[in-house]
Write a protein that holds these residues in place. Sequence first.
Motif, PDB file in Angstrom:
ATOM      1  N   ARG A  76       0.828  -1.206   0.000  1.00  0.00           N
ATOM      2  CA  ARG A  76       0.000   0.000   0.000  1.00  0.00           C
ATOM      3  C   ARG A  76       0.860   1.253   0.000  1.00  0.00           C
ATOM      4  NH1 ARG A  76      -4.641  -1.380   4.445  1.00  0.00           N
ATOM      5  NH2 ARG A  76      -5.125  -3.448   3.647  1.00  0.00           N
ATOM      6  N   GLU A 120       0.619  -4.095   7.871  1.00  0.00           N
ATOM      7  CA  GLU A 120       0.648  -4.206   6.418  1.00  0.00           C
ATOM      8  C   GLU A 120       1.873  -3.477   5.864  1.00  0.00           C
ATOM      9  OE1 GLU A 120      -1.158  -0.662   7.743  1.00  0.00           O
ATOM     10  OE2 GLU A 120      -2.192  -2.582   7.873  1.00  0.00           O
ATOM     11  N   ILE A 167       3.831  -0.997   3.645  1.00  0.00           N
ATOM     12  CA  ILE A 167       3.513   0.279   3.014  1.00  0.00           C
ATOM     13  C   ILE A 167       4.764   0.854   2.368  1.00  0.00           C
ATOM     14  CG2 ILE A 167       1.506   0.843   4.422  1.00  0.00           C
ATOM     15  CD1 ILE A 167       3.260   2.401   6.270  1.00  0.00           C
TER      16      ILE A 167
END
Length: 132
Positions: free
Chosen positions: A71, A80, A82
């Motif tokens: 992301r 997550e 990034i």
Amino acid sequence: TNHQSASALHLAEELQRHPAVTAVHYPGLSTHPQHDLAKRQMRHFGTVLAFDLAGGKAAAEALLSKVQLVRCATSLGGPETIICHPRTTTHASLTDDEAGQQGVGGGLLRMSVGLEDPADLLADLLAALGTD
């Protein structure tokens, strides 16, 4: 975590082999100028790495538009993975000369590795990098 640090090291090692990547900045790499110091001070080398793309800002923007699992965000921490483009986010207020002096070129990307499978992350990055 140890999993995230191991994933970051794996990604750093693989990215430094890619022809579109001119430099990888991660203290876990033996090529990092402060690797020996990092080995003495750290049990794990961390989850944040940065890498420079040969194609500069255009290449960085292309990668950012193509990643699917990773992301785009300016935060550097979480479960997550990034990625961000420092020249247009965290270092956008610098002049070109100031950014250059700090090593923040148009092709620099900074990534914080999360808990995803490192093979999936690598596949996402390699697909986004394409072939030369």
